[in-house]
Design an enzyme around this catalytic site. Structure first.
Site, PDB file in Angstrom:
ATOM      1  N   ASP A   1      21.375 -22.254  21.665  1.00  0.00           N
ATOM      2  CA  ASP A   1      22.019 -23.509  22.041  1.00  0.00           C
ATOM      3  C   ASP A   1      21.792 -23.160  23.613  1.00  0.00           C
ATOM      4  O   ASP A   1      22.402 -22.198  24.000  1.00  0.00           O
ATOM      5  CB  ASP A   1      23.401 -23.751  21.600  1.00  0.00           C
ATOM      6  CG  ASP A   1      24.001 -24.954  21.959  1.00  0.00           C
ATOM      7  OD1 ASP A   1      23.826 -26.077  21.427  1.00  0.00           O
ATOM      8  OD2 ASP A   1      24.805 -24.775  23.017  1.00  0.00           O
TER       9      ASP A   1
ATOM     10  N   GLU B   1      19.668 -30.002  22.042  1.00  0.00           N
ATOM     11  CA  GLU B   1      19.426 -28.688  22.905  1.00  0.00           C
ATOM     12  C   GLU B   1      19.499 -27.424  21.982  1.00  0.00           C
ATOM     13  O   GLU B   1      19.754 -26.253  22.575  1.00  0.00           O
ATOM     14  CB  GLU B   1      20.496 -28.632  24.122  1.00  0.00           C
ATOM     15  CG  GLU B   1      22.070 -28.264  23.511  1.00  0.00           C
ATOM     16  CD  GLU B   1      22.800 -29.477  23.194  1.00  0.00           C
ATOM     17  OE1 GLU B   1      24.024 -29.527  23.450  1.00  0.00           O
ATOM     18  OE2 GLU B   1      22.169 -30.548  22.908  1.00  0.00           O
TER      19      GLU B   1
END
Length: 378
Positions: free
Chosen positions: A248, A291
């Protein structure tokens, strides 16, 4: 009355004649039997040949899955030719090589995954552009699942409209001369197979478009799930470990809010390049969503996965992103060689990622696969 000697003489002559006639009859019967057996063999062979071409033609019309088409052509041709194993190679676009795309009865990671067109056993068969039985050098001979290495290979070039598509290799225990019927059969297989391959490749290109993330050009979440199922199957079959990284990008929302979504897209694109470069060629790197990214690590232990994750984290921290931005990532790692835990690997990596985020970000956390799974975080 004839004397006894005369009777015995006549009887003997008759017995000899009867024996000769019986011998001639038996010889004719045996010849007829052989002719019938040959006729039956020819008929059976014709049925097999017709069945092979029908099976491949059916694959052309009913299946657009490249793997299925290759396996149908390969296994049927191998059975007809009495091959102990086989492999199907397809030309690598833009390269002077072919790569093995289907196989049967070969050992795990058998030699010859890549064949160069200018090297044997392909060079001679491609120069003649016809099926040929060739000797197989030790360095080019793949291992057999049952043990040992074949010494001979039947190479069948496959082309369509004059364009080389690939080649089939059928491995033999002994050398042999191909009959005209066998050569015609193999040419028919090659022709049907080339058509099927082209159809399947066109379909595969369409599928890949649906399985590719447009922004990063990485596999998307759907593709990642499909590849993970394949990796699980391989790991189970060969009793190997498998690992997964959940990644992430830290504080990405701030990038979008401060610099806009176009800048955010450029950051994600750059991150995808860094992740791909940091992963190994055998690994599968994909955009999981937003993301978040995921990487499937082929045959990797927990320690190996941790080392790779730390290296990727350091590469990202050292990189300069579009706009001069300095960013970091958090990574959750999970790894196991226990088949019963394969289906929990992604979830465990996600939980480890959550722990990394909670622990301050820009770090790697490894899941304890022996612990009871915690509830999914909100």
């Amino acid at each position: 009355m004839p004397d006894i000697a005369s009777v015995l003489l006549v009887t003997s002559v008759l017995l000899v004649i009867a024996f000769v006639l019986l011998t001639v009859s038996l010889m004719r019967l045996r010849r007829t039997t052989r002719e019938l057996q040959a006729a039956l063999a020819d008929e059976s062979g014709a049925r097999d040949r017709a069945g092979l071409l029908l099976a491949i033609a059916s694959a052309v019309n009913s299946s657009l899955a490249l793997e299925e088409v290759l396996n149908v052509a390969l296994t049927h041709a191998g059975r007809i030719m009495g091959a102990v194993a086989g492999a199907m190679y397809l030309v690598t676009p833009g390269e002077n090589e072919m790569r093995r795309q289907a196989e049967y009865n070969l050992s795990y990671r058998a030699k010859g995954a890549v064949r160069h067109l200018e090297q044997e056993p392909l060079r001679t068969a491609l120069a003649a552009m016809r099926p040929m039985v060739l000797g197989l050098a030790d360095e080019a001979s793949p291992g057999l699942e049952a043990g040992g290495h074949p010494q001979h290979v039947l190479v069948v070039p496959m082309q369509r409209a004059g364009v080389l598509m690939g080649a089939m290799e059928l491995y033999l225990n002994t050398s042999r001369e191909l009959t005209e019927d066998q050569a015609d059969l193999l040419n028919g297989v090659a022709s049907q197979g080339a058509i099927a391959i082209r159809h399947a490749q066109l379909f595969q290109a369409q599928e890949e478009n649906a399985l590719t993330d447009e922004l990063t050009q990485l596999p998307n979440r759907r593709a990642l799930a499909q590849r993970y199922l394949q990796e699980m199957h391989r790991a189970r079959r060969y009793h190997k470990s498998i690992a997964f990284l959940m990644i992430d990008l830290d504080h990405f929302k701030q990038v979008n809010d401060t610099y806009g979504h176009l800048q955010g897209d450029a950051v994600l694109h750059e991150l995808a390049k860094i992740l791909t470069a940091g992963a190994r060629e055998s690994d599968v790197c994909a955009r999981y969503g937003g993301e978040e990214f995921g990487i499937i690590l082929h045959e990797t232990t927990e320690q190996g996965a941790r080392t790779l994750a730390e290296r990727i984290r350091a590469k990202v921290a050292a990189a300069t992103f579009p706009g001069g931005l300095k960013l970091t990532i958090s990574i959750g790692v999970s790894a196991t060689a226990e088949p019963a835990l394969f289906t929990t690997l992604m979830e465990r990596a996600d939980q480890a990622l959550y722990a990394a985020k909670q622990g301050g970000r820009n770090q790697v956390r490894v899941a304890d696969m022996k612990a009871t799974p915690s509830k999914q975080h909100a």
